[in-house]
Design an enzyme around this catalytic site. Structure first.
Site, mmCIF file in Angstrom:
data_model
loop_
_atom_site.group_PDB
_atom_site.id
_atom_site.type_symbol
_atom_site.label_atom_id
_atom_site.label_comp_id
_atom_site.label_asym_id
_atom_site.label_seq_id
_atom_site.Cartn_x
_atom_site.Cartn_y
_atom_site.Cartn_z
ATOM 1 N N CYS A 100 0.829 -1.198 0.000
ATOM 2 C CA CYS A 100 0.000 0.000 0.000
ATOM 3 C C CYS A 100 0.867 1.253 0.000
ATOM 4 C CB CYS A 100 -0.906 -0.017 1.222
ATOM 5 S SG CYS A 100 -2.033 1.365 1.249
ATOM 6 N N LYS A 139 1.492 -9.339 0.512
ATOM 7 C CA LYS A 139 1.119 -8.556 -0.673
ATOM 8 C C LYS A 139 2.148 -7.454 -0.869
ATOM 9 C CE LYS A 139 -2.749 -6.105 -2.818
ATOM 10 N NZ LYS A 139 -2.453 -4.686 -2.612
ATOM 11 N N GLY A 201 -3.479 -5.944 -10.494
ATOM 12 C CA GLY A 201 -3.282 -4.630 -11.093
ATOM 13 C C GLY A 201 -3.975 -4.494 -12.432
HETATM 14 C C1 LIG Z 1 -9.571 2.472 -2.157
HETATM 15 C C2 LIG Z 1 -8.400 1.517 -2.134
HETATM 16 C C3 LIG Z 1 -7.931 1.043 -0.914
HETATM 17 C C4 LIG Z 1 -6.860 0.148 -0.882
HETATM 18 N N1 LIG Z 1 -6.454 -0.354 0.328
HETATM 19 C C5 LIG Z 1 -5.486 -1.312 0.361
HETATM 20 C C6 LIG Z 1 -5.135 -1.943 1.589
HETATM 21 O O1 LIG Z 1 -5.692 -1.662 2.649
HETATM 22 N N2 LIG Z 1 -4.151 -2.895 1.559
HETATM 23 C C7 LIG Z 1 -3.502 -3.241 0.392
HETATM 24 O O2 LIG Z 1 -2.619 -4.108 0.420
HETATM 25 N N3 LIG Z 1 -3.812 -2.657 -0.788
HETATM 26 C C8 LIG Z 1 -4.797 -1.719 -0.818
HETATM 27 N N4 LIG Z 1 -5.176 -1.192 -2.022
HETATM 28 C C9 LIG Z 1 -4.536 -1.676 -3.271
HETATM 29 C C10 LIG Z 1 -5.358 -2.818 -3.908
HETATM 30 O O3 LIG Z 1 -5.378 -3.958 -3.074
HETATM 31 C C11 LIG Z 1 -4.784 -3.229 -5.280
HETATM 32 O O4 LIG Z 1 -3.467 -3.690 -5.100
HETATM 33 C C12 LIG Z 1 -4.775 -2.075 -6.284
HETATM 34 O O5 LIG Z 1 -5.993 -1.355 -6.270
HETATM 35 C C13 LIG Z 1 -4.508 -2.598 -7.712
HETATM 36 O O6 LIG Z 1 -5.499 -3.512 -8.103
HETATM 37 P P1 LIG Z 1 -6.709 -3.065 -9.100
HETATM 38 O O7 LIG Z 1 -6.094 -2.461 -10.309
HETATM 39 O O8 LIG Z 1 -7.448 -4.346 -9.379
HETATM 40 O O9 LIG Z 1 -7.540 -2.081 -8.352
HETATM 41 C C14 LIG Z 1 -6.218 -0.276 -2.089
HETATM 42 C C15 LIG Z 1 -6.702 0.230 -3.307
HETATM 43 C C16 LIG Z 1 -7.773 1.105 -3.346
HETATM 44 C C17 LIG Z 1 -8.262 1.601 -4.686
#
Ligand SMILES: Cc1cc2nc3c(=O)[nH]c(=O)nc-3n(C[C@H](O)[C@H](O)[C@H](O)COP(=O)(O)O)c2cc1C
Length: 337
Positions: A100, A139, A201
């Site tokens: 994150c 992660k 991603g």
């Molecule tokens: C609103 C939001 C909150 C997120 N919170 C976390 C989190 O608490 N822990 C984490 O490991 N990743 C967090 N992420 C990252 C997501 O788990 C993911 O890795 C990222 O959005 C990329 O995937 P996507 O393209 O499918 O959205 C967050 C992403 C978003 C958009």
């Protein structure tokens, strides 16, 4: 896809998203085809565990197995304690957040900031794996920045520490959410380690899901933003992976039903005051791109009670049904961060 003794029913995992993947959303995604859903992150700072927010995040009543809870922090002993605490609260898998980029997290040298300090990564993983008798997963992002992509080194540290699955978001920490996720690094990691690898991603469609699985060789994929307001994406991807053909878009009546149930679950979980407020962003995601939704969202955001919110949603969907039986989006699908 296997994580320790847990065998997932398919290759689709809901990505942890703070403020989004609460218990109602995780349950909904699981009921619409996700094989697993990772919780919002829980801080390793025990001073926060009594707070209402953290208690809610650690509430897994009625949740479908396996229950995966993400913890965040940078101190090995505190992380170990947080893992024990969450297992005590029902976690069946502990996931560690080193992915994150949020300032709040990175400023205290946690989340993806940890990727800069590999010895510390090793100490945290050793401490957490040694603290609990459930599988530990990790992660990460591909690295700190484009010049320092150390996912492969971190993956090897994770494997030797006994981590049982590794999810990789195909961006560096410095990329935040800009540009496109790349999958070469994920493929390289998958080829180099023996633990299950989960690719993450920018997976937004069934075709992209298939492509990422094939290109990376990953054991599973993780989907975040594309599930916001479209939790049926998991069933669509499962169907496409199994048949090579597309499910039709859902019927308006079904989505109306899914949304109303989601709203009732949110109201019950958070109570009326917070429930109405948290529901607003979900309603916005569900309706984004649908005919007449911009004006509807603006008005809906002013409403203060569950009754008003439910009536407004019912009215919107009754009008929408007049345009056709199935959902049609006015604009192309786009991600909502
Ligand atoms: C609103 C939001 C909150 C997120 N919170 C976390 C989190 O608490 N822990 C984490 O490991 N990743 C967090 N992420 C990252 C997501 O788990 C993911 O890795 C990222 O959005 C990329 O995937 P996507 O393209 O499918 O959205 C967050 C992403 C978003 C958009």
């Amino acid at each position: 896809m296997r994580i320790g003794s847990h065998i997932l029913k398919n290759k689709l995992i809901v990505a942890p998203m703070a403020g989004v993947t609460d218990r109602p959303f995780r349950q909904l995604c699981k009921s619409l085809g996700a094989g697993m859903a990772v919780s919002e992150m829980v801080s390793s700072n025990s001073l926060l565990w009594g707070s209402e927010k953290t208690r809610r995040r650690a509430n897994h009543e009625g949740e479908v197995d396996p229950i995966s809870v993400q913890i965040a922090g940078a101190d090995p002993a505190m992380m170990a304690e947080a893992a024990r605490y969450n297992v005590g609260q029902g976690a069946q898998i502990i996931d560690i957040n080193m992915g994150c980029p949020a300032k709040k997290i990175c400023n205290v040298m946690a989340g993806s900031a940890l990727l800069q300090d590999q010895p510390l990564v090793g100490r945290i993983l050793d401490a957490v794996v040694g603290a609990v008798n459930v599988p530990v997963t990790l992660k990460i992002r591909t690295g700190w920045d484009k010049q320092h992509k150390n996912a492969l080194a971190v993956a090897r540290i994770a494997e030797s520490a006994g981590v049982q699955a590794l999810a990789i978001h195909g961006r560096t920490r410095a990329c935040a959410y800009t540009g496109h996720a790349e999958y070469d690094t994920i493929a390289a990691v998958k080829a180099a380690v023996n633990i299950p690898v989960v690719a993450n991603g920018d997976i937004t469609t069934p075709e992209k899901a298939k492509h990422v699985l094939e290109f990376t060789g990953a054991d599973a994929i993780m989907i975040g933003r594309a599930a916001q307001g479209r939790p049926w994406i998991f069933r669509e991807i499962n169907y496409y992976l199994a048949t090579g053909t597309h499910l039709q878009l859902p019927e308006v009546a079904e989505i109306h039903h899914v949304l109303i149930k989601h709203l009732h679950d949110l109201y019950q979980f958070y109570g009326e005051y917070s429930g109405v407020r948290i529901a607003r962003k979900h309603i916005s995601w569900y309706t984004k791109g649908l005919v007449g939704s911009a004006g509807f969202r603006h008005a809906m955001n002013q409403l203060q009670s569950t009754d008003q919110q439910l009536s407004a949603v019912n009215e919107f969907f009754s009008e929408l049904a007049g345009y056709g039986r199935r959902l049609t989006y006015v604009e192309a699908e786009e991600l909502v961060a």
